[in-house]
Design an enzyme around this catalytic site. Structure first.
Site, mmCIF file in Angstrom:
data_model
loop_
_atom_site.group_PDB
_atom_site.id
_atom_site.type_symbol
_atom_site.label_atom_id
_atom_site.label_comp_id
_atom_site.label_asym_id
_atom_site.label_seq_id
_atom_site.Cartn_x
_atom_site.Cartn_y
_atom_site.Cartn_z
ATOM 1 N N LYS A 39 23.859 -25.674 32.530
ATOM 2 C CA LYS A 39 25.305 -25.468 32.043
ATOM 3 C C LYS A 39 25.399 -24.154 31.273
ATOM 4 C CE LYS A 39 24.648 -28.379 27.846
ATOM 5 N NZ LYS A 39 25.151 -29.360 27.271
ATOM 6 N N GLY A 42 17.215 -21.171 28.293
ATOM 7 C CA GLY A 42 17.445 -22.089 27.460
ATOM 8 C C GLY A 42 17.124 -22.098 25.879
ATOM 9 N N GLY A 57 25.500 -30.521 34.986
ATOM 10 C CA GLY A 57 24.992 -31.637 36.098
ATOM 11 C C GLY A 57 24.727 -33.036 35.540
ATOM 12 N N HIS A 106 -15.237 -4.281 16.209
ATOM 13 C CA HIS A 106 -15.128 -3.908 14.866
ATOM 14 C C HIS A 106 -14.423 -2.489 14.739
ATOM 15 C CE1 HIS A 106 -16.397 -3.535 10.607
ATOM 16 N NE2 HIS A 106 -16.612 -2.263 10.814
ATOM 17 N N ALA A 139 7.575 -24.258 23.862
ATOM 18 C CA ALA A 139 7.918 -23.405 25.393
ATOM 19 C C ALA A 139 6.782 -23.463 26.396
ATOM 20 C CB ALA A 139 8.463 -22.000 25.026
#
Length: 462
Positions: free
Chosen positions: A39, A44, A118, A439, A314
């Site tokens: 949507k 996200g 949805g 190192h 995530a």
């Protein structure tokens, strides 16, 4: 509702965040016909309101600290302040580039992308934009949103969530952060770097309370040194507006005042009103319940990410989404060992871990069967160069494998990769000690810690 019966997808995914888009990409790669419904924007919370923007703010804060402290490295620089619009431009540029790349990936894998809100309409369909999208399998991946506490109303102005904090048009003079978990300490750290007077309130007895207690104590020491105040072990009672800010009262009557209150008490699942219960999906407190293969109690429905009660990370969403796609494609899959997932809190200093805590190890194996070793970063040349302090703590089953690696210090998140291999491959300290670490690097500290645990310390005391 129009039913487009001409197309039945192999997989219909509701939610285009980390878990959803990972399942879409992997499923398409394996030859599945995939529909991805989102949507808002693909990517996200992580990409748009979570991982990426918060780390950009933290990096901007790191640059500010380096400018202030440059003289101790022999560099004369002047810190003139934070240009908030420019910080947002930098942050949004990072997001934009990644977003465009992700959109390109979705298109290149020929995933059918549907933008719209949805709703699960049957065990094999999702309704969106007046259409019914049919699938042989449905994956629920609708994610999470910031939570609040009873009676505490987030107004987006004085009382804000992490979503609001990411787009704040100013650096607050003072801030109370309610919650000392990952989100709370990351914002506290960034704001302190920007010049805010910060107080963290955590009801449990330590900051980052799910981490090993030693890591929590090291972070608390570092925060004290930075001037970040915190109050531990007493829960929130109420918040009220003052003339120009907010006053927070705790259960013991103690009061704190600041310009803004950031509510960082965790994230809750997005599941209400989406048809899950109506289709018989088993749920608990808004979370969708799944087995180790991410299957719900409805055979044609799986769920992943923040919607299910696993680690809200995530990379966990990625892994869960990939697992579902591979299972549906007929590949052999292995359940996720959540203890083996790397965890990083990106405050200054960073807190990183893989495996179980010393307390958990003693609970599982018995106190007499657990060995713990701390390697101080003071003995590490690159950490000295970077002027960072901290420790790597190893937790071992006596005469057996390393079952926990817990690290505090700048850039320790970059060391968690090897720690992940050590835990997941059940390495013995002597086996890691045989490996030659470059190192001077901070990664060398991992080798030195295992040398010490194997009984042959080099740059550390016996």
């Amino acid at each position: 509702m129009a039913n487009d019966a001409s197309t039945v997808f192999d997989l219909v995914i509701l939610g285009g965040g980390s878990g959803g888009y990972a399942a879409a990409l992997r499923g398409a790669q394996l030859g599945l016909d995939v529909a991805l419904i989102e949507k808002d924007k693909v990517g996200g919370t992580c990409l748009h309101r979570g991982c990426i923007p918060t780390k950009a703010l933290l990096h901007a804060g790191e640059i500010a600290d380096q400018a202030r402290e440059s003289e101790q490295f022999g560099v004369k620089a002047t810190f003139e302040g934070i240009d908030v619009p420019a910080v947002h431009k930098y942050k949004d540029g990072v997001i934009s580039g990644l977003y465009k790349g992700l959109q390109g990936l979705i298109a290149s894998r020929k995933v059918t992308y549907i933008e719209g809100e949805g709703r699960l309409s049957s065990p094999t369909s999702v309704d969106v934009n007046g259409q019914r999208i049919q699938g042989r399998h449905v994956l629920l991946a609708t994610g999470s949103v910031p939570k609040s506490l009873p009676g505490l109303v987030i107004d987006g102005n004085r009382i804000i969530s992490s979503d609001h904090a990411l787009v704040l048009d100013r650096v607050p003079q003072s801030a109370i952060v309610l919650g000392g978990g990952v989100i709370g300490v990351e914002f506290a750290s960034a704001w302190k770097s920007f010049g805010t007077d910060v107080t963290v309130i955590e009801g449990l007895k330590h900051l980052v309370p799910v981490e090993d207690e030693n890591s929590s104590k090291l972070l608390e020491r570092a925060f004290r040194k930075r001037g970040i105040k915190f109050n531990l072990g007493t829960f929130f009672s109420k918040a009220e507006y003052t003339q120009d800010g907010v006053k927070v009262t705790l259960a013991d009557g103690k009061e704190f005042e600041a310009e803004v209150l950031l509510v960082a008490v965790g994230r809750g699942p997005v599941s209400a009103g989406l048809g899950y219960e109506e289709q018989g999906v088993a749920m608990d407190r808004g979370y969708v319940l799944v087995d180790e293969y991410m299957r719900t109690n409805v055979p044609t429905i799986s769920a992943v990410g923040d919607l299910v009660p696993t680690l809200q990370l995530a990379h966990v969403g990625f892994a869960e989404g990939i697992l579902v796609a591979e299972r549906l494609a007929g590949l052999k899959t292995v359940p996720i060992d959540y203890d083996g997932v790397p965890r990083v809190t990106y405050c200054h200093p960073e807190v990183a871990s893989v495996g179980i805590t010393e307390a958990k190890a003693k609970e599982i194996y018995g106190a007499d069967k657990v060995v713990a070793l701390k390697y101080n970063l003071a003995g590490n040349g690159k950490s000295k160069i970077l002027n960072t302090a901290g420790e790597i703590k190893l937790v071992q089953v006596k005469d057996g494998a390393v079952v926990g690696v817990h690290m505090v210090g700048d850039r320790m998140g970059e060391q968690v990769g090897e720690a992940q291999l050590i835990y997941n491959w059940e390495a013995l300290p002597a086996e890691v000690a045989q490996l030659i670490h470059a190192h001077p690097t901070q990664n060398e500290a991992m080798g030195e810690a295992h040398l010490a645990l194997a009984g042959k310390p080099l740059h550390s005391h016996d």
